[in-house]
Design a protein around this motif. Sequence first.
Motif, mmCIF file in Angstrom:
data_model
loop_
_atom_site.group_PDB
_atom_site.id
_atom_site.type_symbol
_atom_site.label_atom_id
_atom_site.label_comp_id
_atom_site.label_asym_id
_atom_site.label_seq_id
_atom_site.Cartn_x
_atom_site.Cartn_y
_atom_site.Cartn_z
ATOM 1 N N MET A 116 -3.570 -54.475 40.493
ATOM 2 C CA MET A 116 -2.629 -55.551 40.174
ATOM 3 C C MET A 116 -1.238 -54.985 39.973
ATOM 4 S SD MET A 116 -4.890 -57.999 37.615
ATOM 5 C CE MET A 116 -3.830 -59.433 37.827
ATOM 6 N N LYS A 117 -0.253 -55.830 40.113
ATOM 7 C CA LYS A 117 1.144 -55.424 40.009
ATOM 8 C C LYS A 117 1.657 -55.665 38.589
ATOM 9 C CE LYS A 117 5.769 -56.799 41.638
ATOM 10 N NZ LYS A 117 6.263 -55.421 41.831
ATOM 11 N N ILE A 118 2.237 -54.630 37.977
ATOM 12 C CA ILE A 118 2.837 -54.770 36.656
ATOM 13 C C ILE A 118 4.263 -55.280 36.818
ATOM 14 C CG2 ILE A 118 3.537 -53.578 34.553
ATOM 15 C CD1 ILE A 118 1.357 -51.522 35.103
ATOM 16 N N LEU A 119 4.587 -56.352 36.115
ATOM 17 C CA LEU A 119 5.935 -56.908 36.175
ATOM 18 C C LEU A 119 6.810 -56.190 35.147
ATOM 19 C CD1 LEU A 119 5.298 -60.760 36.501
ATOM 20 C CD2 LEU A 119 5.593 -59.051 38.305
ATOM 21 N N THR A 120 7.821 -55.484 35.630
ATOM 22 C CA THR A 120 8.735 -54.758 34.743
ATOM 23 C C THR A 120 10.154 -55.289 34.824
ATOM 24 O OG1 THR A 120 9.132 -53.087 36.458
ATOM 25 C CG2 THR A 120 7.363 -52.654 34.868
ATOM 26 N N CYS A 121 10.463 -56.040 35.863
ATOM 27 C CA CYS A 121 11.803 -56.570 36.051
ATOM 28 C C CYS A 121 12.032 -57.753 35.100
ATOM 29 C CB CYS A 121 12.009 -57.006 37.495
ATOM 30 S SG CYS A 121 13.576 -57.867 37.792
ATOM 31 N N PRO A 122 13.089 -57.744 34.289
ATOM 32 C CA PRO A 122 13.352 -58.858 33.378
ATOM 33 C C PRO A 122 13.444 -60.198 34.086
ATOM 34 C CG PRO A 122 14.705 -56.974 32.786
ATOM 35 C CD PRO A 122 14.055 -56.632 34.085
ATOM 36 N N ALA A 123 14.007 -60.209 35.290
ATOM 37 C CA ALA A 123 14.132 -61.473 36.032
ATOM 38 C C ALA A 123 12.758 -62.011 36.422
ATOM 39 C CB ALA A 123 15.000 -61.271 37.265
ATOM 40 N N GLN A 124 11.845 -61.115 36.812
ATOM 41 C CA GLN A 124 10.498 -61.544 37.171
ATOM 42 C C GLN A 124 9.748 -62.071 35.948
ATOM 43 O OE1 GLN A 124 8.899 -57.995 38.981
ATOM 44 N NE2 GLN A 124 9.563 -58.603 41.045
ATOM 45 N N LEU A 125 9.900 -61.400 34.818
ATOM 46 C CA LEU A 125 9.234 -61.838 33.596
ATOM 47 C C LEU A 125 9.766 -63.187 33.129
ATOM 48 C CD1 LEU A 125 9.086 -58.399 31.796
ATOM 49 C CD2 LEU A 125 7.105 -59.753 32.503
ATOM 50 N N GLN A 126 11.054 -63.380 33.302
ATOM 51 C CA GLN A 126 11.630 -64.673 32.931
ATOM 52 C C GLN A 126 11.122 -65.772 33.856
ATOM 53 O OE1 GLN A 126 13.615 -65.204 30.193
ATOM 54 N NE2 GLN A 126 13.243 -67.361 30.687
ATOM 55 N N ARG A 127 11.004 -65.449 35.141
ATOM 56 C CA ARG A 127 10.476 -66.416 36.106
ATOM 57 C C ARG A 127 9.018 -66.743 35.788
ATOM 58 N NH1 ARG A 127 10.570 -70.919 38.635
ATOM 59 N NH2 ARG A 127 9.507 -70.941 40.670
ATOM 60 N N LEU A 128 8.239 -65.724 35.401
ATOM 61 C CA LEU A 128 6.851 -65.954 35.024
ATOM 62 C C LEU A 128 6.772 -66.888 33.824
ATOM 63 C CD1 LEU A 128 3.841 -65.267 35.378
ATOM 64 C CD2 LEU A 128 4.209 -63.314 33.839
ATOM 65 N N GLU A 129 7.630 -66.688 32.858
ATOM 66 C CA GLU A 129 7.672 -67.585 31.692
ATOM 67 C C GLU A 129 7.917 -69.025 32.126
ATOM 68 O OE1 GLU A 129 10.622 -68.462 27.913
ATOM 69 O OE2 GLU A 129 10.262 -66.368 28.459
ATOM 70 N N GLU A 130 8.862 -69.209 33.035
ATOM 71 C CA GLU A 130 9.187 -70.560 33.497
ATOM 72 C C GLU A 130 8.007 -71.198 34.222
ATOM 73 O OE1 GLU A 130 12.572 -69.880 35.916
ATOM 74 O OE2 GLU A 130 13.920 -69.423 34.231
ATOM 75 N N ILE A 131 7.301 -70.408 35.040
ATOM 76 C CA ILE A 131 6.158 -70.938 35.791
ATOM 77 C C ILE A 131 5.028 -71.321 34.843
ATOM 78 C CG2 ILE A 131 4.359 -70.365 37.463
ATOM 79 C CD1 ILE A 131 6.417 -68.566 38.871
ATOM 80 N N LEU A 132 4.714 -70.432 33.892
ATOM 81 C CA LEU A 132 3.613 -70.695 32.969
ATOM 82 C C LEU A 132 3.918 -71.869 32.051
ATOM 83 C CD1 LEU A 132 2.538 -67.061 31.977
ATOM 84 C CD2 LEU A 132 1.469 -68.596 33.631
ATOM 85 N N ARG A 133 5.192 -72.044 31.708
ATOM 86 C CA ARG A 133 5.562 -73.153 30.830
ATOM 87 C C ARG A 133 5.181 -74.499 31.458
ATOM 88 N NH1 ARG A 133 9.032 -73.531 26.477
ATOM 89 N NH2 ARG A 133 9.776 -71.389 26.810
ATOM 90 N N LYS A 134 5.204 -74.556 32.788
ATOM 91 C CA LYS A 134 4.869 -75.798 33.478
ATOM 92 C C LYS A 134 3.363 -76.053 33.515
ATOM 93 C CE LYS A 134 8.954 -75.450 36.468
ATOM 94 N NZ LYS A 134 9.438 -75.295 37.882
ATOM 95 N N SER A 135 2.569 -75.073 33.075
ATOM 96 C CA SER A 135 1.111 -75.223 33.105
ATOM 97 C C SER A 135 0.497 -75.173 31.711
ATOM 98 C CB SER A 135 0.494 -74.132 33.986
ATOM 99 O OG SER A 135 0.878 -74.296 35.326
ATOM 100 N N LEU A 136 1.255 -75.629 30.725
ATOM 101 C CA LEU A 136 0.732 -75.692 29.366
ATOM 102 C C LEU A 136 -0.028 -76.997 29.161
ATOM 103 C CD1 LEU A 136 3.851 -74.378 27.421
ATOM 104 C CD2 LEU A 136 1.764 -73.129 27.973
ATOM 105 N N PRO A 137 -1.069 -77.011 28.297
ATOM 106 C CA PRO A 137 -1.523 -75.895 27.466
ATOM 107 C C PRO A 137 -2.514 -74.919 28.090
ATOM 108 C CG PRO A 137 -2.699 -77.880 26.856
ATOM 109 C CD PRO A 137 -1.700 -78.292 27.908
ATOM 110 N N PRO A 138 -3.074 -75.136 29.303
ATOM 111 C CA PRO A 138 -4.047 -74.156 29.810
ATOM 112 C C PRO A 138 -3.528 -72.729 29.895
ATOM 113 C CG PRO A 138 -4.165 -76.168 31.094
ATOM 114 C CD PRO A 138 -2.952 -76.298 30.215
ATOM 115 N N ALA A 139 -2.201 -72.560 30.078
ATOM 116 C CA ALA A 139 -1.653 -71.213 30.231
ATOM 117 C C ALA A 139 -1.376 -70.519 28.902
ATOM 118 C CB ALA A 139 -0.361 -71.274 31.055
#
Length: 229
Positions: free
Chosen positions: A1-24
């Motif tokens: 698996m790929k480790i996300l280290t880029c701040p921009a990628q981590l911020q994008r991941l936060e935005e994506i997961l926020r749209k899938s709450l509460p399962p995420a």
Amino acid sequence: MKILTCPAQLQRLEEILRKSLPPALPVFGAVLNINRGNPGQYEMLVDKWPEFGAVLARPSGEVANGDMGHCRRGVTRCPGMCQVCSELPWWEVLGWDLGCWGAPWLDLGVLEATRELHCWVPWKQGPGRPAPGVRLGSLSPSHVDLLNDTWPYGGNARSRRYLAELLGRFPQVCLQDSSGQPVAWVLTDHFGTGTHSYTLPEHRRHGHMQVALTVAAQRAQARGFPTFG
């Protein structure tokens, strides 16, 4: 698996997961903490980027070896998007029950029990001020034995290390009496959820926990953490 280290990628991941709450939620709280200073020293992994199919949260530098004796895994599905996973080391002592969202279970060696998950909720704007003679304060490292003795799943070396980790790295709320001694408290964990909410028996039925939870929820919201009831 790929480790996300880029701040921009981590911020994008936060935005994506926020749209899938509460399962995420099992991994969303972890990425929130990572994007806010990473006090728990966690890392996020995805099977591919940016069109990932699974995301995993784990302590930084940990290598999965398939030894389930030292690691608990939980999986919940994000409708229409991905499979969300969380992988936790033995000292994290938390796992996620697939059958009932909001009811994680933990494993402390030979102990296996169910506890209640405290996600931050508005509590219908309960009393925001402590009762007379009680004030807002904070716990210190010297209180770890008190926490370990009063936690239903405490009383052993593993739980003490876990509670010391939470106490030293994550936000907590404590109500104190006039002499500065803890009356009630709420801790938070690596995944942004409330844990070990407790009022000393002699101080119960005075609304202290409602105050502590309300303050904790307000502070969590101010840091960008979502609330669910």
